[in-house]
Scaffold this active site. Structure first.
Site, short mmCIF file in Angstrom:
data_model
loop_
_atom_site.label_atom_id
_atom_site.label_comp_id
_atom_site.label_asym_id
_atom_site.label_seq_id
_atom_site.Cartn_x
_atom_site.Cartn_y
_atom_site.Cartn_z
N ASP A 183 0.85 -1.20 0.00
CA ASP A 183 0.00 0.00 0.00
C ASP A 183 0.88 1.25 0.00
O ASP A 183 2.04 1.20 0.41
CB ASP A 183 -0.86 0.05 1.27
CG ASP A 183 -2.05 -0.91 1.21
OD1 ASP A 183 -2.30 -1.51 0.15
OD2 ASP A 183 -2.74 -1.04 2.24
N MET A 184 0.30 2.37 -0.42
CA MET A 184 1.07 3.61 -0.39
C MET A 184 0.59 4.48 0.77
O MET A 184 -0.60 4.72 0.92
CB MET A 184 0.91 4.36 -1.72
CG MET A 184 1.91 5.45 -1.92
SD MET A 184 3.65 4.93 -1.77
CE MET A 184 3.95 4.20 -3.37
N GLN A 197 -0.93 7.13 -6.27
CA GLN A 197 -1.96 8.09 -5.84
C GLN A 197 -2.06 9.23 -6.86
O GLN A 197 -1.06 9.93 -7.10
CB GLN A 197 -1.58 8.66 -4.47
CG GLN A 197 -1.53 7.60 -3.37
CD GLN A 197 -0.60 7.96 -2.23
OE1 GLN A 197 0.47 8.54 -2.47
NE2 GLN A 197 -0.95 7.61 -1.01
N ARG A 233 -2.04 -0.43 -8.38
CA ARG A 233 -3.42 -0.08 -7.99
C ARG A 233 -3.52 1.44 -8.07
O ARG A 233 -2.75 2.15 -7.42
CB ARG A 233 -3.70 -0.55 -6.57
CG ARG A 233 -5.03 -0.04 -6.03
CD ARG A 233 -5.11 -0.12 -4.51
NE ARG A 233 -5.07 -1.47 -4.00
CZ ARG A 233 -4.52 -1.81 -2.83
NH1 ARG A 233 -3.96 -0.90 -2.07
NH2 ARG A 233 -4.52 -3.05 -2.43
N GLY A 290 -5.85 8.82 -3.40
CA GLY A 290 -4.95 9.18 -2.29
C GLY A 290 -5.75 9.55 -1.06
O GLY A 290 -6.73 10.30 -1.16
N ALA A 291 -5.32 9.02 0.10
CA ALA A 291 -6.14 9.14 1.31
C ALA A 291 -5.52 10.03 2.39
O ALA A 291 -6.09 10.16 3.46
CB ALA A 291 -6.39 7.75 1.88
N ARG A 298 -11.63 6.74 6.56
CA ARG A 298 -12.92 6.49 5.88
C ARG A 298 -13.93 7.58 6.24
O ARG A 298 -14.72 8.01 5.42
CB ARG A 298 -13.48 5.11 6.23
CG ARG A 298 -12.58 3.95 5.89
CD ARG A 298 -12.33 3.72 4.42
NE ARG A 298 -11.39 4.55 3.72
CZ ARG A 298 -10.05 4.43 3.72
NH1 ARG A 298 -9.46 3.51 4.43
NH2 ARG A 298 -9.30 5.23 2.99
C1 FAD Z 1 -9.06 -0.99 -2.88
C2 FAD Z 1 -8.56 0.34 -2.41
C3 FAD Z 1 -7.29 0.44 -1.88
C4 FAD Z 1 -6.78 1.67 -1.47
N1 FAD Z 1 -5.46 1.78 -1.10
C5 FAD Z 1 -4.95 3.00 -0.83
C6 FAD Z 1 -3.56 3.20 -0.57
O1 FAD Z 1 -2.76 2.25 -0.57
N2 FAD Z 1 -3.12 4.45 -0.31
C7 FAD Z 1 -3.97 5.55 -0.32
O2 FAD Z 1 -3.51 6.68 -0.11
N3 FAD Z 1 -5.29 5.38 -0.54
C8 FAD Z 1 -5.80 4.15 -0.79
N4 FAD Z 1 -7.14 4.02 -1.04
C9 FAD Z 1 -8.09 5.14 -0.73
C10 FAD Z 1 -8.22 6.12 -1.87
O3 FAD Z 1 -7.03 6.84 -2.03
C11 FAD Z 1 -9.39 7.10 -1.61
O4 FAD Z 1 -9.13 7.82 -0.44
C12 FAD Z 1 -10.75 6.42 -1.46
O5 FAD Z 1 -10.88 5.36 -2.35
C13 FAD Z 1 -11.88 7.44 -1.76
O6 FAD Z 1 -11.78 7.91 -3.07
P1 FAD Z 1 -12.73 7.45 -4.28
O7 FAD Z 1 -11.83 7.11 -5.43
O8 FAD Z 1 -13.62 6.37 -3.87
O9 FAD Z 1 -13.48 8.74 -4.75
P2 FAD Z 1 -14.33 9.82 -3.93
O10 FAD Z 1 -14.54 10.93 -4.90
O11 FAD Z 1 -13.73 10.12 -2.62
O12 FAD Z 1 -15.70 9.06 -3.67
C14 FAD Z 1 -16.60 8.71 -4.70
C15 FAD Z 1 -17.88 8.19 -4.06
O13 FAD Z 1 -17.60 6.97 -3.37
C16 FAD Z 1 -18.32 6.88 -2.15
N5 FAD Z 1 -17.36 6.87 -1.03
C17 FAD Z 1 -16.03 7.14 -1.08
N6 FAD Z 1 -15.47 6.99 0.13
C18 FAD Z 1 -16.46 6.63 0.96
C19 FAD Z 1 -16.51 6.34 2.35
N7 FAD Z 1 -15.43 6.38 3.14
N8 FAD Z 1 -17.71 5.99 2.90
C20 FAD Z 1 -18.83 5.93 2.14
N9 FAD Z 1 -18.83 6.20 0.81
C21 FAD Z 1 -17.67 6.55 0.24
C22 FAD Z 1 -19.22 8.08 -2.11
O14 FAD Z 1 -20.44 7.72 -2.72
C23 FAD Z 1 -18.48 9.08 -2.97
O15 FAD Z 1 -19.32 10.06 -3.52
C24 FAD Z 1 -7.63 2.80 -1.50
C25 FAD Z 1 -8.92 2.70 -2.03
C26 FAD Z 1 -9.38 1.49 -2.49
C27 FAD Z 1 -10.76 1.44 -3.09
#
Ligand code: FAD
Length: 318
Positions: A130-131, A159, A180, A184-185, A300
């Site tokens: 993971d990043m 990311q 993947r 970005g989180a 989250r």
């Molecule tokens: C399989 C996977 C692995 C990941 N690994 C990493 C990693 O290694 N490093 C890293 O920095 N980030 C990681 N992430 C997190 C990522 O960077 C985002 O922060 C996260 O996926 C939210 O972005 P989004 O692309 O869903 O789009 P967004 O624009 O944030 O969300 C789109 C829609 O998805 C739904 N949604 C999104 N998040 C939530 C939530 N928490 N609760 C309820 N509904 C939600 C809502 O309907 C929202 O309108 C990962 C995400 C996934 C799916």
């Protein structure tokens, strides 16, 4: 601002103590977290597999501060790989390097990783790194390239909010290392990352295209039949437009549905997970488990105001 507060809280020990002591917090968190031990998580994985979904399992934990903690985390992942094999489930593993000592000592971290990747090799499985935040992006990638010299079952995460990601994704896919793609989180400063959602989304689509373009160069490698080894790119988002744009571009290139996969987090947009799986796409669910659920849970919450509203309205009612 809202997001920044929750990312800040994810690192605050006092807030962790307060929230983890509150029973209701676990009830909400368990929407996103499969349980606290391997037995719990295998049960959830079997259920997801029965619905046609593959899984990547994450034993929660990050920023370990003692050597003993890193050794215990290593043993847990080794046991997890054993359990995946024993129960014959369609799952691989995701790990964060700071859980294995990246912040303590590079050699300690590498030695832990060697033990994990030897087990993965023996059990014919795949481990994705993971990043985490941008202060360790380069160190994380250095470790990925180092692992790749000895183990084929390694991949990582890019990311789209980081400016550097175009260069990184190009170099990783030049080596056919599975990527993947995520938005970005973490909370990043303006000097290294796009801050506006539109820019992050635009870059996500752009970087995804770069990966999809490389699928032919990497011999159209497909997801393995047991669901463990992923294809070159995972589109990891709950944003339907991002997924649709990726699928549209893949179709213009005549790419088969097995040459890329869609990933989503456990407990988020189950409707979309089902929809894409029923349409014949490979969907993998990221399933975390373990007792160190607090920072993951806070990230989250940071992603969605509605989650926070629900959570804190109950907190003040307790
Ligand atoms: C399989 C996977 C692995 C990941 N690994 C990493 C990693 O290694 N490093 C890293 O920095 N980030 C990681 N992430 C997190 C990522 O960077 C985002 O922060 C996260 O996926 C939210 O972005 P989004 O692309 O869903 O789009 P967004 O624009 O944030 O969300 C789109 C829609 O998805 C739904 N949604 C999104 N998040 C939530 C939530 N928490 N609760 C309820 N509904 C939600 C809502 O309907 C929202 O309108 C990962 C995400 C996934 C799916």
């Amino acid at each position: 601002m809202f997001r920044a507060i929750f990312i800040f809280l994810s690192k605050a020990f006092w807030a962790q103590k307060l929230i983890m002591n509150w029973k209701f917090a676990w009830r909400v968190a368990s929407r996103f977290i499969a349980g606290i031990n391997i037995v719990d998580v295998i049960k959830v994985v079997k259920n997801l597999n029965d619905q046609g979904l593959n899984v990547t399992i994450d034993h929660l934990g990050e920023n370990a501060i003692t050597v003993e903690d890193t050794l215990a985390a290593t043993k847990e992942v080794i046991d997890l790989l054993e359990a995946i094999n024993h129960y014959d489930v369609h799952a691989n593993v995701s790990i964060k390097l700071t859980q294995f000592g990246l912040n303590i000592d590079n050699e300690l971290c590498k030695s832990n990783l060697q033990n994990i990747f030897e087990q993965a090799k023996n059990k014919q499985n795949f481990v994705r790194i993971d990043m985490e935040d941008s202060s360790i992006t380069q160190e994380t990638l250095d470790v990925v390239y180092w692992l790749k010299q000895a183990y084929s079952g390694v991949g990582t995460v890019i990311q789209s909010y980081l400016f550097r990601s175009e260069k990184d994704v190009t170099e990783l896919t030049n080596e056919c290392i599975p990527v993947r793609m995520v938005k970005g989180a973490y909370k990043e400063p303006a000097k290294v990352a796009f801050l506006k959602k539109n820019d992050v989304d635009k870059n996500f689509d752009h970087l995804t295209k770069i990966c999809l373009d490389k699928i032919s160069y990497c011999n159209y490698a497909e997801i393995s039949n047991d669901g463990r080894f992923p294809p070159l790119i995972a589109i990891a988002s709950h944003d339907e437009l991002r997924i649709e744009n990726a699928i549209h571009y893949a179709n213009t290139k005549d790419l088969s549905k097995k040459t890329y996969e869609i990933q989503m987090l456990y407990g988020i947009r189950r409707d979309l997970q089902k929809k894409y799986s029923e349409q014949g796409y490979s969907v993998r669910v990221y399933v975390p488990y373990g007792t160190h659920w607090y920072p993951y849970f806070m990230r989250r919450l940071a992603e969605r105001p509605a989650n926070v509203w629900f959570f804190f309205s109950n907190f003040f009612r307790k």
